[in-house]
Design an enzyme around this catalytic site. Structure first.
Site, mmCIF file in Angstrom:
data_model
loop_
_atom_site.group_PDB
_atom_site.id
_atom_site.type_symbol
_atom_site.label_atom_id
_atom_site.label_comp_id
_atom_site.label_asym_id
_atom_site.label_seq_id
_atom_site.Cartn_x
_atom_site.Cartn_y
_atom_site.Cartn_z
ATOM 1 N N THR A 62 0.840 -1.194 0.000
ATOM 2 C CA THR A 62 0.000 0.000 0.000
ATOM 3 C C THR A 62 0.878 1.248 0.000
ATOM 4 O O THR A 62 2.108 1.159 -0.086
ATOM 5 C CB THR A 62 -1.029 -0.055 1.162
ATOM 6 O OG1 THR A 62 -1.917 1.032 1.020
ATOM 7 C CG2 THR A 62 -0.375 -0.005 2.542
ATOM 8 N N LYS A 66 3.737 1.470 -3.771
ATOM 9 C CA LYS A 66 3.217 0.705 -4.916
ATOM 10 C C LYS A 66 4.117 0.796 -6.161
ATOM 11 O O LYS A 66 4.279 -0.174 -6.886
ATOM 12 C CB LYS A 66 1.791 1.155 -5.253
ATOM 13 C CG LYS A 66 0.771 0.701 -4.216
ATOM 14 C CD LYS A 66 -0.638 1.042 -4.646
ATOM 15 C CE LYS A 66 -1.646 0.518 -3.645
ATOM 16 N NZ LYS A 66 -3.032 0.724 -4.083
ATOM 17 N N GLY A 135 -3.428 6.645 -10.828
ATOM 18 C CA GLY A 135 -3.129 5.216 -10.905
ATOM 19 C C GLY A 135 -4.380 4.366 -10.831
ATOM 20 O O GLY A 135 -4.522 3.388 -11.573
ATOM 21 N N ASN A 156 -10.905 14.465 -16.210
ATOM 22 C CA ASN A 156 -10.007 14.767 -15.090
ATOM 23 C C ASN A 156 -9.877 16.271 -14.910
ATOM 24 O O ASN A 156 -10.029 17.038 -15.861
ATOM 25 C CB ASN A 156 -8.618 14.168 -15.363
ATOM 26 C CG ASN A 156 -7.761 14.102 -14.121
ATOM 27 O OD1 ASN A 156 -8.246 13.698 -13.057
ATOM 28 N ND2 ASN A 156 -6.509 14.505 -14.232
ATOM 29 N N ARG A 161 -3.949 15.039 -18.355
ATOM 30 C CA ARG A 161 -3.690 13.713 -17.750
ATOM 31 C C ARG A 161 -4.704 12.691 -18.270
ATOM 32 O O ARG A 161 -4.371 11.525 -18.456
ATOM 33 C CB ARG A 161 -3.798 13.784 -16.229
ATOM 34 C CG ARG A 161 -2.494 14.095 -15.555
ATOM 35 C CD ARG A 161 -2.624 13.906 -14.044
ATOM 36 N NE ARG A 161 -2.046 12.657 -13.574
ATOM 37 C CZ ARG A 161 -2.202 12.193 -12.337
ATOM 38 N NH1 ARG A 161 -2.953 12.851 -11.468
ATOM 39 N NH2 ARG A 161 -1.638 11.059 -11.972
ATOM 40 N N ILE A 226 -15.050 4.740 -5.585
ATOM 41 C CA ILE A 226 -14.089 3.767 -5.035
ATOM 42 C C ILE A 226 -13.630 4.183 -3.631
ATOM 43 O O ILE A 226 -12.985 3.412 -2.942
ATOM 44 C CB ILE A 226 -12.876 3.526 -5.965
ATOM 45 C CG1 ILE A 226 -11.929 4.729 -6.008
ATOM 46 C CG2 ILE A 226 -13.321 3.139 -7.355
ATOM 47 C CD1 ILE A 226 -10.572 4.374 -6.621
ATOM 48 N N TYR A 228 -13.953 4.587 0.233
ATOM 49 C CA TYR A 228 -14.815 3.939 1.237
ATOM 50 C C TYR A 228 -14.716 4.614 2.599
ATOM 51 O O TYR A 228 -15.176 4.085 3.599
ATOM 52 C CB TYR A 228 -14.540 2.436 1.323
ATOM 53 C CG TYR A 228 -13.105 2.076 1.603
ATOM 54 C CD1 TYR A 228 -12.603 2.103 2.900
ATOM 55 C CD2 TYR A 228 -12.256 1.712 0.572
ATOM 56 C CE1 TYR A 228 -11.298 1.780 3.161
ATOM 57 C CE2 TYR A 228 -10.943 1.372 0.820
ATOM 58 C CZ TYR A 228 -10.467 1.428 2.122
ATOM 59 O OH TYR A 228 -9.159 1.114 2.366
#
Ligand code: ATR
Length: 293
Positions: A62, A66, A135, A156, A161, A226, A228
């Site tokens: 993590t 990475k 990423g 974005n 990008r 994504i 949480y």
């Protein structure tokens, strides 16, 4: 002999991976351990060498390691190559280190398999709008391409990008249409979107949400975040208020862990069984998140 694995990060205390793997280890009666391993960036390579010498099966990786994990590996899976980053390192018996990034596939699996999810509808679906071009977005776009999505629009804050991401993802993908733009191009993309995926950190605890008008989405659209933390982001709350289908980030978290579990804890099987993502597992994670406030 106990099979050893873990998650390496800096900091690593917040990681939910031990809850996930601990649940499956117990569920399947496997003699395995999964621990948190704290290592600062300058000690990362040294720590990986120690874990290998100690006989670990592999580690999840993590923040902030990475990219370093990707660089260190001898062989790299498709998800890792697409993102230039790895969340999984497997230590092979022959000394090689294999890197993979399972985040993108985890998200797509969660979209298809979660209760109330999209089932097989991803195949040949209409426009998927991906918000963000970091990423996480790269991995998700790669995984969506693998499921034959018809069209992907990447938007974005910094449009260049998004354009770069599309440029990198699109060669050899003649079956997928791509578009790239700025968040301000939302209106044009939203009215034909059936799935919107937020991969940006906007809306995460402490960060203001993206300012998007969800009223222009088709009535049958799905909105997925994504993030949480919090589980119900302002974007998802807004989607629910408008009676759109909303999918939170726990699904991706659970499903991205499955390939790691298979790689660590079934080293002798060519085709290991997929650990089950259950309601009980989700409840366990929700409880853990709640206890952290
Ligand atoms: P990750 O690897 O987790 O995707 P990243 O590479 O740092 O992380 O990317 C973060 C993404 O969130 C980027 O798309 C970023 O937009 P920029 O590329 O324009 O910086 C996006 N992001 C972060 N904060 C944002 C905000 N407040 N508003 C809009 N987008 C934001």
């Amino acid at each position: 002999m106990t099979i050893k694995a873990g998650v390496i990060g800096w900091p690593v205390a917040h990681s939910l991976s031990p809850v996930l793997h601990g649940y499956w280890l117990k569920q399947y009666g496997i003699d395995g351990s999964y621990e948190k391993i704290a290592a600062p960036p300058e000690k990362f390579a040294e720590e990986i060498a120690r874990l290998r010498a100690d006989g670990y099966a592999g580690v999840n990786v993590t923040v902030p390691h990475k990219e370093a994990a990707f660089e260190l590996a001898n062989s790299k899976g498709q998800g890792a190559r697409a993102t230039g980053a790895a969340n999984l390192l497997v230590f092979m018996k022959d000394g090689r280190i294999v890197a993979e990034n399972t985040d993108g596939v985890g998200l797509v699996d969660s979209l298809e398999q979660e209760p109330g999810g999209l089932g097989g509808k991803l195949l040949g679906g209409r426009n998927v709008v991906v918000l963000g071009a970091g990423g996480a977005a790269r991995g998700i776009v790669e995984a969506l391409c693998g499921r034959s999505v018809a069209k992907i629009t990447v938007l974005n804050r910094h449009a260049e990008r998004a354009a770069q991401l599309v440029e990198r993802a699109s060669p050899n993908r003649t079956n997928v249409k791509f578009e790239a733009g700025a968040l301000t191009d939302w209106e044009g993309a939203a009215n034909e979107a059936w799935l919107v995926i937020n991969t940006t950190s906007a809306g995460m605890k402490g960060n203001p949400p993206l300012d998007l008008d969800l009223s222009i989405l088709p009535k049958d659209a799905t909105v997925c975040d994504i993030v949480y933390n919090p589980l119900e982001t302002p974007l998802l709350r807004d989607a629910k208020t408008r009676r759109l289908h909303a999918i939170d980030g726990l699904g991706m978290l659970m499903h991205q862990a499955a390939p790691s579990f298979q790689a660590f804890f079934y080293p002798h099987l060519v085709l290991p069984p997929t650990p089950k993502v259950t309601r009980e597992l989700r409840e366990r994670l929700e409880k853990e998140l709640k206890s952290r406030g």
